[in-house]
Design an enzyme around this catalytic site. Structure first.
Site, short mmCIF file in Angstrom:
data_model
loop_
_atom_site.label_atom_id
_atom_site.label_comp_id
_atom_site.label_asym_id
_atom_site.label_seq_id
_atom_site.Cartn_x
_atom_site.Cartn_y
_atom_site.Cartn_z
N HIS A 1 7.76 8.96 4.26
CA HIS A 1 6.50 9.68 4.43
C HIS A 1 6.61 11.16 4.03
CE1 HIS A 1 4.38 6.58 7.25
NE2 HIS A 1 5.21 5.99 6.38
N GLU B 1 -0.35 -2.44 5.10
CA GLU B 1 0.64 -2.30 6.17
C GLU B 1 0.47 -0.98 6.91
OE1 GLU B 1 3.87 -1.18 8.51
OE2 GLU B 1 3.52 -0.14 6.61
N ASP C 1 0.81 -1.23 0.00
CA ASP C 1 0.00 0.00 0.00
C ASP C 1 0.84 1.27 0.00
OD1 ASP C 1 0.82 -0.86 2.53
OD2 ASP C 1 -0.82 0.12 3.57
#
Length: 393
Positions: free
Chosen positions: A363, A137, A79
């Protein structure tokens, strides 16, 4: 360069193609429809059998060697995150507000590259290799791993291995340690309930902001005074929402945060103490509170013999100097931990930091990786699988 490393490097053009195709089709947790189609397309091309729609959009493939033996599993997560990519590249994510900013596209590419190598070298496999492409995840605190385990497809697995690209580490270095590698990750929410009043007449109401502020300050002592200084633990409030107007004392305050620990005892004590603290603050202020604590991902705990397999594989492929012995685990979390509660194994970090370049963190909407890591990551997964299956005790 070792034979298998060269063989993997020969596949680099294909690996880049796979990674970019996955990157362009980034999908969030539980929505990995196109992602699974891309994986299945390449598994079909490699002539590797698989089961699809496992635990959602997951895929578990299997390569059976020419000789009987143990079973090893290799895992990659599928993902992406809800972020708008800011990189100016030809293969930028075409799905708005979705991006592979945690490197899962490279993890899937590692595993597909290893799958191609393993299937071509089936005569060297003593036993079975299961290839686990896992969705969700990032879906903390639930994760996608428990659903894969519930499928029963890993019931015969003797060991499982997984990896994560790591921009904080030098390119090509592999970091691993025995025991705790990544933290327990829990999510708490607390709502303090008071009574609204005019800001000039606070005695006629119950100030929810005061209760919330007392809690945020007080909860830090659960770490600084109640936790062994030698044990790592973190309590962080990410959201504090209260009030509608400057001259109205608010009735409610919502606090939303995370607790990270490694010790089970610390985890359970902080959970209980936070609840007691919130109730005590509410009571002394003549208010009330609602406390919710979600136990999320457990700590990633690497098994020592599995760590030795990873180190041996790194040394054989890249040399002893490519092994990084890390002293401290990370406070970030991984749902790979659920597998390690049931199956022995190990999780390792793959360094992608380039000296002299701007290395954006995981991220980040500018996260980017040097694709030369792809053939290295694929070769390492292959080597780990073979070394485990051929291990003599």
């Amino acid at each position: 360069m070792s034979g298998i490393l060269q063989e993997s490097k020969n596949n680099q053009e294909l690996l880049v193609k796979i990674r970019r195709e996955l990157h362009m089709n980034a999908e969030t947790s539980q929505n990995e429809v196109e992602t699974s189609k891309i994986i299945m397309k390449y598994l079909d091309e490699f002539n590797i059998p698989y089961k699809s729609e496992v635990g959602g959009h997951g895929i578990v493939a299997e390569i059976v060697g020419d000789e009987a033996g143990k079973t090893v599993a290799l895992r990659a997560d599928m993902d992406a995150l809800e972020m708008e990519e800011e990189n100016d590249i030809d293969f930028k994510s075409k799905n708005k507000n979705v991006m592979h900013s945690c490197g899962h596209d490279s993890h899937m590419t590692f595993l597909l590259g290893a799958a191609k190598l393993l299937n071509y070298n089936k005569d060297k496999i003593k036993g079975k290799v299961k290839l686990v492409f896992q969705p969700a995840e990032e879906l903390s605190p639930i994760g996608g791993a428990p659903k894969i385990l519930e499928s029963g497809l890993l019931d015969d697995v003797d060991a499982i291995f997984g990896s994560h690209v790591w921009p904080d580490l030098p390119f090509g270095k592999i970091a691993i340690k025995e025991g705790p590698m990544m933290a327990n990750s829990d999510h708490f929410t607390i709502k303090f309930i008071g009574a609204s009043s005019h800001a000039a007449k606070p005695h006629e109401g119950v100030d929810a902001i005061v209760m919330g502020s007392q809690f945020v300050n007080g909860m830090q002592t659960l770490i600084s005074r109640n936790t062994d200084p030698m044990n790592s633990a973190v309590l962080t409030v990410g959201r504090f929402i209260s009030g509608t107007r400057y001259n109205v004392m608010p009735e409610e305050a919502l606090i939303d945060g995370t607790c990270r620990t490694f010790s089970h005892d610390d985890r359970m004590r902080i959970f209980k103490d936070m609840g007691n603290l919130a109730k005590a603050i509410a009571e002394v202020n003549h208010g009330d509170c609602e406390y919710n604590y979600g136990f999320g991902y457990p700590a990633v705990m690497n098994e020592k013999d599995s760590v030795k397999i990873v180190k041996k594989s790194v040394a054989e492929l890249f040399g002893e100097d490519s092994i990084l012995e890390i002293e401290k685990p990370a406070m970030t979390a991984e749902d790979f931990a659920f597998y390690l509660q049931k199956i022995k194994g190990a999780f390792y970090w793959v360094g992608i930091g380039k000296e002299g370049e701007k290395n954006y963190p995981l991220h980040s909407n500018k996260f980017y990786l040097n694709e030369d890591i792809l053939y290295r990551g694929a070769a390492l997964m292959y080597e780990i699988a073979l070394n485990f299956l051929n291990e003599v005790k």
